[in-house]
Scaffold this motif. Structure first.
Motif, PDB file in Angstrom:
ATOM      1  N   LYS A 125      -2.312   7.843  -8.344  1.00  0.00           N
ATOM      2  CA  LYS A 125      -2.809   6.508  -8.046  1.00  0.00           C
ATOM      3  C   LYS A 125      -1.629   5.599  -7.707  1.00  0.00           C
ATOM      4  N   ILE A 126      -1.845   4.685  -6.745  1.00  0.00           N
ATOM      5  CA  ILE A 126      -0.845   3.692  -6.363  1.00  0.00           C
ATOM      6  C   ILE A 126      -1.490   2.316  -6.468  1.00  0.00           C
ATOM      7  N   VAL A 127      -0.905   1.449  -7.278  1.00  0.00           N
ATOM      8  CA  VAL A 127      -1.452   0.120  -7.536  1.00  0.00           C
ATOM      9  C   VAL A 127      -0.406  -0.928  -7.164  1.00  0.00           C
ATOM     10  N   VAL A 128      -0.801  -1.930  -6.371  1.00  0.00           N
ATOM     11  CA  VAL A 128       0.090  -3.025  -5.984  1.00  0.00           C
ATOM     12  C   VAL A 128      -0.561  -4.334  -6.380  1.00  0.00           C
ATOM     13  N   ASN A 129       0.172  -5.138  -7.156  1.00  0.00           N
ATOM     14  CA  ASN A 129      -0.344  -6.435  -7.620  1.00  0.00           C
ATOM     15  C   ASN A 129      -1.720  -6.312  -8.267  1.00  0.00           C
ATOM     16  N   GLY A 130      -1.915  -5.241  -9.020  1.00  0.00           N
ATOM     17  CA  GLY A 130      -3.171  -5.045  -9.732  1.00  0.00           C
ATOM     18  C   GLY A 130      -4.291  -4.459  -8.905  1.00  0.00           C
ATOM     19  N   GLU A 131      -4.054  -4.257  -7.602  1.00  0.00           N
ATOM     20  CA  GLU A 131      -5.079  -3.701  -6.712  1.00  0.00           C
ATOM     21  C   GLU A 131      -4.799  -2.218  -6.469  1.00  0.00           C
ATOM     22  N   THR A 132      -5.779  -1.384  -6.712  1.00  0.00           N
ATOM     23  CA  THR A 132      -5.626   0.049  -6.478  1.00  0.00           C
ATOM     24  C   THR A 132      -5.714   0.327  -4.983  1.00  0.00           C
ATOM     25  N   LEU A 133      -4.569   0.666  -4.384  1.00  0.00           N
ATOM     26  CA  LEU A 133      -4.538   0.965  -2.952  1.00  0.00           C
ATOM     27  C   LEU A 133      -4.880   2.419  -2.678  1.00  0.00           C
ATOM     28  N   PHE A 134      -4.562   3.287  -3.632  1.00  0.00           N
ATOM     29  CA  PHE A 134      -4.873   4.703  -3.466  1.00  0.00           C
ATOM     30  C   PHE A 134      -5.214   5.314  -4.808  1.00  0.00           C
ATOM     31  N   ASP A 135      -6.284   6.083  -4.813  1.00  0.00           N
ATOM     32  CA  ASP A 135      -6.677   6.857  -5.989  1.00  0.00           C
ATOM     33  C   ASP A 135      -7.224   8.185  -5.474  1.00  0.00           C
ATOM     34  N   ALA A 136      -6.534   9.261  -5.793  1.00  0.00           N
ATOM     35  CA  ALA A 136      -6.949  10.577  -5.290  1.00  0.00           C
ATOM     36  C   ALA A 136      -8.361  10.938  -5.734  1.00  0.00           C
ATOM     37  N   ALA A 137      -8.811  10.323  -6.823  1.00  0.00           N
ATOM     38  CA  ALA A 137     -10.154  10.608  -7.329  1.00  0.00           C
ATOM     39  C   ALA A 137     -11.224   9.718  -6.711  1.00  0.00           C
ATOM     40  N   ASP A 138     -10.818   8.770  -5.848  1.00  0.00           N
ATOM     41  CA  ASP A 138     -11.773   7.817  -5.269  1.00  0.00           C
ATOM     42  C   ASP A 138     -11.675   7.860  -3.744  1.00  0.00           C
ATOM     43  N   PRO A 139     -12.582   8.559  -3.072  1.00  0.00           N
ATOM     44  CA  PRO A 139     -12.531   8.667  -1.601  1.00  0.00           C
ATOM     45  C   PRO A 139     -12.568   7.316  -0.892  1.00  0.00           C
ATOM     46  N   ALA A 140     -13.130   6.305  -1.527  1.00  0.00           N
ATOM     47  CA  ALA A 140     -13.223   4.990  -0.892  1.00  0.00           C
ATOM     48  C   ALA A 140     -11.846   4.388  -0.629  1.00  0.00           C
TER      49      ALA A 140
END
Length: 261
Positions: A59-74
């Motif tokens: 997972k990659i989070v910037v300023n509290g916003e999840t930009l990438f989550d391998a478990a979340d296709p969205a």
């Protein structure tokens, strides 16, 4: 809350594990140096964070916003990639300037394209474009290149081209400025002028990630250092502590080999 939170990133190319369980965070205004031998995964990590590569896990989070989550296709939709990259400004090893554009045009090209998406662009086109040019010239001034605005890349030295590339990355006002071995394509006499610019950015508390082989620079400029080997983080901590008093044997061996070269 950190500006960047990287959680358990993994990246495989076929059977080769390039990154394995990479986790770290970066605070606003900090400079993070990533060191390690060639092939240790440093550049791949930077490319994953910039969404030039897609991690297999994590997972990659910037300023509290999840930009990438391998478990979340969205979070992995292709149309969102460009927006995600705007959080990061990337300075490559080999400048990557457009040869057909002047220094100023290289810097202002992306802001001009993005400006066209503003709802008031047609009504304020002249004003908006003039503002972008003013900002571009100011960035050139900060890079010490005010007199090179109308020069093409082939008319610039390698150090000048890399400073234009830094200005181009800054033009989009990214949350985090990333450097991938920014002096590796430069002759030794030109390295200093680029490192001077990065040092100045650090003094201005620009949030940065720097993949580098310049150990003294990392020690003196970075707040934190990560040492990578074989796709894993072996050691991380305060820059001077890691480089001058490493705790891990692999870190000591790397720094010893480097000091011998």
């Amino acid at each position: 809350m950190p500006i960047l939170d990287v959680q358990h990133i993994e990246k495989h190319f076929g059977e080769t594990r390039v990154l394995e369980d990479i986790s770290f965070s970066l605070e606003q205004g900090q400079a993070l140096a990533i060191i390690g031998s060639s092939g240790s995964g440093k550049t791949t990590l930077l490319r994953c964070i910039n969404f030039l590569e897609t991690p297999d896990q994590g997972k990659i989070v910037v300023n509290g916003e999840t930009l990438f989550d391998a478990a979340d296709p969205a979070t992995q939709r292709e149309r969102e990639v460009r927006k995600k990259r705007l959080h990061f400004g990337l300075v490559f090893q080999s400048f990557n300037l457009f040869p057909q554009y002047t220094a100023l045009d290289n810097i202002t090209l992306a802001p001009r394209l993005l400006a066209q998406e503003q709802p008031d662009f047609k009504a304020r086109k002249k004003e908006i474009l003039e503002e972008i040019v003013v900002e571009g010239r100011e960035l050139l001034r900060k890079m010490g290149l005010s007199d090179r605005a109308d020069h093409y890349p082939h008319q610039l030295s390698g150090g000048q081209q890399q400073r234009v590339a830094i200005a181009r990355a800054l033009a989009l006002k990214p949350d985090i400025l990333c450097f991938d071995e920014p002096t590796s394509a430069l002759d030794p006499e030109l390295t200093g002028e680029v490192l001077k610019v990065i040092r100045s950015l650090a003094e201005q508390k620009t949030t940065m990630m720097i993949v580098t082989h310049e150990m003294a620079f990392a020690r003196d400029v970075a707040d934190q250092v990560i040492f990578m080997d074989s796709g894993v983080i072996v050691e991380q901590g305060e820059a001077r502590q890691v480089i001058e008093h490493p705790k891990e044997e692999r870190t000591r061996q790397f720094l010893s080999r480097y000091s011998e070269n």
